[in-house]
Design a protein around this motif. Structure first.
Motif, PDB file in Angstrom:
ATOM      1  N   GLY A  91     -83.656 -30.748  24.396  1.00 21.31           N
ATOM      2  CA  GLY A  91     -83.301 -32.071  23.885  1.00 21.31           C
ATOM      3  C   GLY A  91     -84.479 -33.013  23.712  1.00 21.31           C
ATOM      4  O   GLY A  91     -85.646 -32.652  23.926  1.00 21.31           O
ATOM      5  N   ARG A  92     -84.142 -34.249  23.323  1.00 25.74           N
ATOM      6  CA  ARG A  92     -85.166 -35.252  23.071  1.00 25.74           C
ATOM      7  C   ARG A  92     -85.540 -36.053  24.306  1.00 25.74           C
ATOM      8  O   ARG A  92     -86.614 -36.624  24.374  1.00 25.74           O
ATOM      9  N   PHE A  93     -84.642 -36.143  25.272  1.00 31.40           N
ATOM     10  CA  PHE A  93     -84.911 -36.976  26.440  1.00 31.40           C
ATOM     11  C   PHE A  93     -84.069 -36.518  27.627  1.00 31.40           C
ATOM     12  O   PHE A  93     -83.149 -35.711  27.489  1.00 31.40           O
ATOM     13  N   ARG A  94     -84.439 -37.046  28.786  1.00 27.80           N
ATOM     14  CA  ARG A  94     -83.700 -36.805  30.026  1.00 27.80           C
ATOM     15  C   ARG A  94     -83.371 -38.150  30.665  1.00 27.80           C
ATOM     16  O   ARG A  94     -84.045 -39.146  30.398  1.00 27.80           O
ATOM     17  N   ILE A  95     -82.390 -38.189  31.530  1.00 26.25           N
ATOM     18  CA  ILE A  95     -82.122 -39.341  32.382  1.00 26.25           C
ATOM     19  C   ILE A  95     -82.588 -38.987  33.792  1.00 26.25           C
ATOM     20  O   ILE A  95     -82.198 -37.953  34.340  1.00 26.25           O
ATOM     21  N   VAL A  96     -83.458 -39.812  34.355  1.00 26.54           N
ATOM     22  CA  VAL A  96     -84.020 -39.554  35.680  1.00 26.54           C
ATOM     23  C   VAL A  96     -83.874 -40.810  36.528  1.00 26.54           C
ATOM     24  O   VAL A  96     -83.417 -41.855  36.061  1.00 26.54           O
ATOM     25  N   ALA A  97     -84.287 -40.729  37.776  1.00 29.59           N
ATOM     26  CA  ALA A  97     -84.265 -41.881  38.686  1.00 29.59           C
ATOM     27  C   ALA A  97     -85.660 -42.094  39.253  1.00 29.59           C
ATOM     28  O   ALA A  97     -86.406 -41.135  39.479  1.00 29.59           O
ATOM     29  N   VAL A  98     -86.013 -43.372  39.471  1.00 25.34           N
ATOM     30  CA  VAL A  98     -87.335 -43.693  40.021  1.00 25.34           C
ATOM     31  C   VAL A  98     -87.217 -44.742  41.127  1.00 25.34           C
ATOM     32  O   VAL A  98     -86.267 -45.528  41.165  1.00 25.34           O
TER      33      VAL A  98
END
Length: 452
Positions: A287-294
């Motif tokens: 895919g084009r992007f991911r959802i992550v946490a910081v």
């Protein structure tokens, strides 16, 4: 009262010191370590416990039409609040200066970038986070001065659902106390800084692009560069533009009428082709992007420590404007660009807007129009070529390559129905209104005005 212009020779020293002082730490964390954020037990949407800030939802996209393009699914950031992007202006020795801030955002490449005087969501400036107040906000909420710009503009339609911010420039005559993180700069100085990678942030670029033509010329030491003088003045055939503003508006209205793209919010758990692990939400095919946490530590922000989800692109994007002289007047080739998150489905975008890595090795008919034209241009035809960061509050290390390139006068003036030749003056006229020119094209307008 006439005030002496601020000293600007030591900008590099000032900026380096602000970058040192505003150092931040951004570390990836599992979703389970998010403080105040949770996945909804029913929909799977990722939300803040207050119901404010933003959420990560699912989106079902159906392109429509007879092109045989299949529907697709993706996460998207939903932030219905309208924030303030405001730049304070003031005349010093007859030259307009703009108050910009050295601001660190968790997603910024290189940490600190030049941002507007005020860059705040409604949740931030109403202090939902229980942090400190936003400096200089009162100049924009109370309109303490002459309003030069006040218009709602969209943001990235591929990543935000119906996101808009209030782009403002307010000019004052009074003395303004200047905090160490802020600095008065002329339009000419800001334009020079646009020739450096990842320095002037997306929010400053969009606000400055909306500055009216007359105020743009009044604010610079030498006005608009000679390359664009005719293009800036041309608003219709009598001024040298190929199309009148009425014809341009009709072309765009027709494109919107014909656009069959639909995008419907759905629960995050219902989107096929995406998987959620303890540390990311990612497409099974990359895919084009991911959802992550910081986890973010920024001692000099209104809130010194917080955690949040972010959208992390997988590759660098490309936004390019091609132009050629028509009747001696430079014209830009723009497209009516449909994006799933746009409030009105499509807006006017650059000639080319894509992620090049996704198209490598594909046959020409499957590549975006004009990408091969750009790739084939000789280096001396490239007038602007910089890597610039996108919004650092929601996107992690998101960059686009921004290019302005000159075609030769033999390039065909006849273009496909979804494309149109426009002058810089016409783009500036459209920027007085909402939902015409997209965020990438607005950045390129600011960059074009930085060319000499």
């Amino acid at each position: 009262m006439v005030s002496a212009a601020p000293a600007t020779a030591d900008f590099a020293t000032w900026f380096a010191e602000r970058a040192r002082v505003n150092d931040q730490r951004v570390e990836p964390i599992p979703f389970a370590d998010l403080d105040g954020w949770e996945f909804d037990g029913e929909t799977g949407d990722l939300r803040h416990r207050t119901g404010r800030f933003f959420s990560v939802r699912g989106l079902r996209v159906r392109p429509g039409g007879d092109g045989g393009v299949p529907e697709r699914w993706q996460p998207i950031i939903h932030q219905p609040e309208i924030g303030v992007l405001g730049i304070l202006a003031r005349m010093f020795d007859g030259v307009r200066h703009f108050l910009l801030q050295a601001k660190a955002e968790p997603g910024n490449v290189d940490g600190v970038q030049l941002s507007p005087t005020v860059q705040a969501t409604r949740s931030n400036y109403t202090r939902v986070h229980r942090g400190g107040s936003v400096r200089y906000l009162e100049y924009f909420t109370d309109r303490r001065g002459r309003v030069l710009v006040d218009v709602l503009q969209s943001e990235q339609g591929a990543w935000f659902l119906h996101k808009r911010n209030r782009n403002m420039i307010v000019e004052v005559d009074e003395e303004v106390p200047v905090h160490d993180d802020f600095r008065w700069l002329t339009l000419e100085e800001i334009r020079a800084l646009l020739h450096r990678d990842n320095l002037v942030n997306m929010d400053a670029r969009t606000v400055l692009s909306c500055l009216p033509r007359a105020d743009t010329e009044a604010g610079a030491a030498d006005g608009t560069g000679p390359a664009w003088a005719a293009s800036t003045a041309a608003l219709g055939p009598r001024q040298g533009a190929l199309h009148s503003m009425t014809e341009l508006s009709s072309w765009f209205t027709d494109a919107k009428t014909r656009c069959e793209l639909t995008a419907d919010p759905v629960s995050l758990t219902s989107i096929p082709g995406w998987r959620r692990t303890p540390t990311e939400i990612a497409a099974e095919d990359g895919g084009r992007f991911r959802i992550v946490a910081v986890d973010v530590s920024a001692p000099h922000r209104e809130v010194p420590h917080w955690t949040q989800p972010m959208l992390a692109p997988c590759s660098r994007g490309l936004a390019a404007l091609l132009y050629r002289a028509i009747g001696g007047v430079p014209h830009f080739l723009v497209q009516a660009h449909a994006q799933e998150g746009c409030l009105d489905r499509l807006e006017i975008g650059p000639t080319v807007h894509c992620v090049p890595d996704e198209h490598r090795g594909r046959p020409p008919e499957e590549r975006p129009p004009y990408l091969d034209v750009l790739d084939a241009l000789a280096p001396e035809r490239i007038r602007y070529d910089r890597i610039l960061s996108e919004e650092g509050g929601r996107f992690l290390a998101a960059e686009n390559r921004y290019v302005i390139a000159e075609l030769d006068e033999g390039f065909p003036a006849r273009v496909p129905a979804g494309y149109c030749w426009v002058t810089l003056g016409q783009l500036k006229e459209l920027l007085r209104h909402s939902h015409y020119v997209d965020i990438e094209a607005r950045t390129l307008v600011a960059c074009a005005e930085a060319l000499r």
